[in-house]
Design an enzyme around this catalytic site. Structure first.
Site, mmCIF file in Angstrom:
data_model
loop_
_atom_site.group_PDB
_atom_site.id
_atom_site.type_symbol
_atom_site.label_atom_id
_atom_site.label_comp_id
_atom_site.label_asym_id
_atom_site.label_seq_id
_atom_site.Cartn_x
_atom_site.Cartn_y
_atom_site.Cartn_z
ATOM 1 N N GLU A 122 1.040 -1.444 0.044
ATOM 2 C CA GLU A 122 0.097 -0.009 0.077
ATOM 3 C C GLU A 122 0.678 1.313 -0.181
ATOM 4 O O GLU A 122 1.873 1.354 0.784
ATOM 5 C CB GLU A 122 -1.046 0.040 1.333
ATOM 6 C CG GLU A 122 -1.976 1.301 1.119
ATOM 7 C CD GLU A 122 -2.920 1.108 2.208
ATOM 8 O OE1 GLU A 122 -2.664 0.478 3.365
ATOM 9 O OE2 GLU A 122 -3.882 1.878 2.212
ATOM 10 N N GLU A 291 -5.810 -3.051 12.342
ATOM 11 C CA GLU A 291 -5.309 -4.014 11.482
ATOM 12 C C GLU A 291 -6.392 -5.007 11.301
ATOM 13 O O GLU A 291 -6.642 -5.548 10.107
ATOM 14 C CB GLU A 291 -3.921 -4.573 11.541
ATOM 15 C CG GLU A 291 -2.915 -3.244 11.560
ATOM 16 C CD GLU A 291 -3.189 -1.904 10.654
ATOM 17 O OE1 GLU A 291 -3.431 -2.323 9.759
ATOM 18 O OE2 GLU A 291 -2.781 -1.154 11.021
ATOM 19 N N GLU A 313 -9.940 3.940 6.112
ATOM 20 C CA GLU A 313 -9.248 4.428 7.145
ATOM 21 C C GLU A 313 -10.268 4.768 8.198
ATOM 22 O O GLU A 313 -10.129 4.608 9.328
ATOM 23 C CB GLU A 313 -8.141 5.219 6.848
ATOM 24 C CG GLU A 313 -7.178 4.416 6.000
ATOM 25 C CD GLU A 313 -6.510 3.188 6.581
ATOM 26 O OE1 GLU A 313 -6.815 3.004 7.741
ATOM 27 O OE2 GLU A 313 -5.915 2.267 5.906
HETATM 28 N N1 PHE Z 1 -3.086 0.971 5.712
HETATM 29 C C1 PHE Z 1 -2.279 1.049 7.085
HETATM 30 C C2 PHE Z 1 -3.309 1.201 8.048
HETATM 31 O O1 PHE Z 1 -3.807 2.220 8.094
HETATM 32 C C3 PHE Z 1 -1.397 2.162 6.839
HETATM 33 C C4 PHE Z 1 -0.251 2.132 5.854
HETATM 34 C C5 PHE Z 1 -0.551 2.806 4.852
HETATM 35 C C6 PHE Z 1 0.918 1.408 6.080
HETATM 36 C C7 PHE Z 1 0.662 2.713 3.913
HETATM 37 C C8 PHE Z 1 1.915 1.328 5.125
HETATM 38 C C9 PHE Z 1 1.682 2.081 4.096
HETATM 39 O O2 PHE Z 1 -3.536 0.376 8.788
HETATM 40 ZN ZN ZN Z 2 -5.870 1.650 8.715
#
Ligand code: PHE
Ligand code: ZN
Length: 849
Positions: A122, A291, A313
């Protein structure tokens, strides 16, 4: 020279990809500098698309060979991807690339950390692993084969083959590439299992480096609690045979929700009583939950495009805050979240980096993992729940999961389920997603013939992001108290929809005292002329725990502002009110600890700037010190009793009860240290058998200008523990007096353990500098220069962490012209650095405005 002119991407330009991906088969042949990745991907034309050009993203890949339906092809390759003529109808794409995990210092794609392989995809990291349509609306079923001489070889989904040097994983749930993960290394597992509500057994493993086995138990318990909670509260069951978590030392963020294989920054999962503080334990519990909750809100239902990031998010932050409120104190969680929102999101929303919760354009998506998308995104969901009520919220969520499982969705889809369930029109509510900035809510009250009226007016400053702001729906929680402090009107929700709106309360015997925006029912700035006496009354009597805290906070802020600008003495209402709270043994110690906390110096700088006064960081620092001393003197007689009350007997547990006591005990110790010069702190340090007590004692000593022996002893004791040594770096900087901060940081960057390529260490050092307000803003510009030096150095190595830290400069327009010009010089120096990454370029450009 290649053209690096940054490209702006717009939400309005969204079009679906021309092909569906029916299956993906990947084979990894691992090697530190020459990993081979073979892909076999089944494409079929997407009937919903109009543009059928075949384009695959790819970055920093060496193409070895490619074939379509078994016939070799020679694609046209650029720095960003490739194109190739393809047959009509379905076809099989096969491709082999070579990548260099060891050379990958950006920690995006496949990289190495202490000898182990891991991935971070990501938002757009998968394209650094192989050629692929690397966008979240392309979802597919992945099978992953791994070859490498490592005892542990992991990927998403369920294991099919697990042999020496060879493993095959199959993930039956279609997913976008950003949720792909691979881990390989010499790891050990802390294992457990969980039986889901329908009776399925799930194997749980927390993989760590040998030596870290003793730091896994708490994270595992948090995982099981999260799984249970999501079943009970949201009806969400886990959907694979295994759930794996891996701890990684080099990681740009906190953690990542890859399907069935979460990857965690080791600081966000590893904990033992000796090495982690209560604060660390709480944070770990929340991140594990976050998570895990993504498995439904993010993975099963994902985002159509990155503009919709808050869809997963904001919702997942909201869910993890509910979880923490349920497990611990809801009041303490709410107050802590608002402190955090004001410290991180408000400055963003009110400065040059302001953007809507759902942005409409970006250059580098990594720059939009912001407090606005996450924390304001969660606030927006809290407001929606307040507006529709708990029962309809639950029904809407059920519909969301039922209707959109397996899809890549938008904010429109999200709001539609609420409209369908409630028959409400949410068009106006949607402005919370499209308008940037923090609304200001001004209130005036009126008392006449037994009727009490509140007159509200809302305004949203026009900004580049929202040039013509419109009124938003604001849920305003209000309670009315009579002069004895009894509620004459229990909490009621007012729904404000107009620019100005009045609400009348009839039939009252006496003029009430209003308690407005209870529980911080909307992320706004409340403007109301309130006298010190009324604040003190609310601090003593408000039945809403948030607003009671807020009253104390406002008193603190007002007295500090007066102290910093006119040299006024510490306010008596504040000191008396706080003393009464401190003494009140019926109040949760953690709540009292929050009460005693001062507003941060940067929050004060913001408040002064807002009031039209240029903030002087030294004067603010001085005022904070003076107020703390005055509080210590005022509370002198009760502090010994508080310390005694907060003593914990028996073995350490990071539970709400013990944590709460240690939080208040820590506050009390820091006050006591201002009176005894560190005698008790030194004793606590010497006797401490857990990190919470050890570190809080060390902080007190450093704040008192003492503690050099303890600093040395701490290092000797913990030099082999990376996470503890991060604290050692951070604490010395956090407690540095303003005129020495930059010097201390500079000296620490010379330390043998200053591994600046490790994001945790970089943050513990340079990040800590940016949070020492007066130190960072030292008048000679030394803080600015030092940070800029290091950002310039880190940028080519790790653009993402560099770009994030640039936001330390976002508030620069608040300060005096001399500081502004010094910061301006550093921004210019960074901007003109040859080869600056697009990430950092975008941030600096936006900050300079
Ligand atoms: N998606 C992850 C979270 O919010 C955050 C994240 C974004 C980690 C980009 C790594 C890179 O839980
Ligand atoms: Zn997240």
């Amino acid at each position: 020279m290649k053209d690096t002119a940054p490209q702006t991407i717009y939400l309005k330009d969204y079009t679906p990809f021309g092909f569906d991906v029916e299956s993906v088969h990947l084979t990894f042949d691992l090697s530190p500098n020459a990993t081979r990745v073979m892909s076999r991907i089944a494409f079929a034309p997407n009937p919903e698309a109009t543009d059928h050009r075949f384009y695959l993203h790819g970055k920093k890949l060496t193409l070895i060979k490619a074939a379509i339906n078994g016939e070799p092809v020679r694609p046209e390759v650029t720095d960003e991807g490739l194109t190739c003529p393809v047959p009509d109808g379905s076809f099989i794409w096969e491709c082999e690339v070579e990548i260099d995990p060891e050379g990958n210092t950006a920690l995006e794609g496949l990289y190495m950390s202490n000898g182990m392989y891991c991935t971070q995809c990501e938002a757009e990291g998968f394209r650094k692993i192989t050629y692929y349509p690397d966008r979240p609306d392309v979802m597919s079923v992945f099978t992953v084969e791994i070859k490498g001489p490592h005892p542990v070889l992991l990927s998403n989904g369920n294991p099919q083959v697990q042999g020496q040097g060879h493993a095959i994983w199959h993930d039956p749930w279609p997913k976008p590439a950003y949720l792909f993960a691979l881990v390989a290394g010499e790891l050990v597992a802390h294992s457990d299992s969980f039986t889901t509500c329908s009776g399925k057994a799930v194997d749980l493993n927390l993989y760590v480096r040998p030596g870290d086995e003793g730091k896994c138990a708490f994270g595992m318990e948090a995982l099981k609690k999260s799984m249970q909670w999501d079943e009970e509260v949201y009806g969400r069951e886990y959907d694979l045979d295994v759930f794996n978590i891996v701890a990684v030392d080099d990681f740009n963020m906190g953690a990542m929700e890859n399907k069935g294989l979460n990857v965690f920054n080791s600081s966000a999962v590893l904990a033992s009583p000796e090495t982690a503080t209560d604060g660390n334990f709480e944070r770990i519990e929340a991140i594990i939950a976050h998570e895990y909750f993504h498995n439904w809100t993010g993975n099963r239902i994902t985002c159509r495009d990155w503009f919709q990031l808050c869809l997963k998010e904001g919702l997942t932050v909201y869910r993890d805050s509910q979880f923490t409120s349920d497990l611990r104190s809801a009041a303490v969680k709410r107050i802590s979240d608002v402190i955090d929102l004001r410290a991180r999101q408000f400055p963003e929303d009110q400065g040059p980096l302001a953007h809507p919760v759902r942005p409409e354009s970006f250059q580098e998506i990594n720059n939009f993992y912001t407090a606005t998308v996450y924390e304001k995104g969660a606030e927006v969901i809290g407001m929606l729940k307040r507006l529709v009520g708990d029962a309809d919220y639950a029904r809407a969520l059920d519909l969301y999961f039922a209707r959109h499982d397996g899809q890549a969705c938008t904010i429109e889809d999200w709001l539609q389920v609420f409209e369908d369930v409630t028959d409400r029109d949410l068009a106006q509510f949607k402005r919370w997603y499209s308008q940037a900035g923090t609304p200001r809510l001004a209130v005036r009250d009126e008392w006449k013939d037994g009727t009490y009226t509140l007159h509200f007016s809302q305004s949203l400053p026009a900004s580049a992001a929202s040039p013509d702001p419109q009124p938003q729906v604001i849920p305003i929680s209000v309670g009315l108290l009579d002069p004895n402090g009894d509620e004459v009107l229990p909490t009621r929700m007012l729904e404000m929809t107009e620019a100005t709106q009045s609400f009348a309360f009839e039939g009252l015997a006496a003029r009430p005292v209003p308690s407005i925006l209870r529980g911080f029912s909307a992320p706004v700035v409340l403007d109301r002329d309130v006298g010190t006496a009324e604040r003190a009354f609310l601090l003593a009597h408000d039945t809403d725990p948030f607003n009671r805290w807020e009253a104390g906070r406002a008193l603190a802020r007002e007295t500090l502002m007066a102290m910093a600008t006119t040299g006024a003495p510490a306010g008596a209402d504040y000191l008396d009110g706080m003393l009464a709270v401190l003494r009140d043994a019926d109040l949760d110690p953690a709540y009292r600890a929050l009460m005693l906390g001062q507003p941060s110096q940067s929050e004060l700088a913001a408040a002064l700037a807002e009031a039209g006064t240029t903030p002087d960081p030294d004067a603010i620092w001085q005022a904070s010190e003076t107020l703390a001393l005055a509080m210590a003197q005022h509370a002198q007689d009760v502090l010994p009793r508080i310390l005694a009350e907060c003593r914990v007997d028996g073995p350490y547990r990071p539970d709400p009860d013990q944590t709460s006591k240690r939080a208040l005990g820590g506050r009390a110790l820091s006050l006591v240290t201002r009176l005894d010069g560190g005698t008790q702190a030194a004793a606590q340090y010497a006797a401490a058998d857990n990190m919470t007590l050890q570190l809080s004692a060390l902080g007190c000593l450093l704040a008192a200008g003492k503690g050099s022996a303890e600093v040395a002893a701490f290092y000797d004791q913990w030099q082999d523990d990376r996470l503890v040594i991060d604290k050692w770096f951070g604490m010395q900087i956090a407690q540095a007096v303003p005129d020495k901060a930059a010097t201390i940081v500079a000296a620490l960057t010379e330390h043998a353990d200053f591994n600046w390529k490790n994001p945790n260490r970089f943050r513990a050092t340079l990040g800590a500098l940016t949070m020492n307000h007066a130190g960072f803003h030292a008048a000679d510009g030394s803080g600015y220069r030092l940070l800029a030096d290091w950002l310039i150095r880190l940028d080519p190595v790790n653009p993402q962490t560099t770009a994030r830290m640039c936001s330390a400069f976002q508030t620069w327009r608040r300060y005096d012209s001399d500081r502004q010009s010094k910061i301006g010089t550093e921004l210019e120096r960074i901007a003109s650095t040859a080869g600056l990454s697009p990430d950092t370029t975008e941030m600096i450009t936006r900050i300079r405005g």
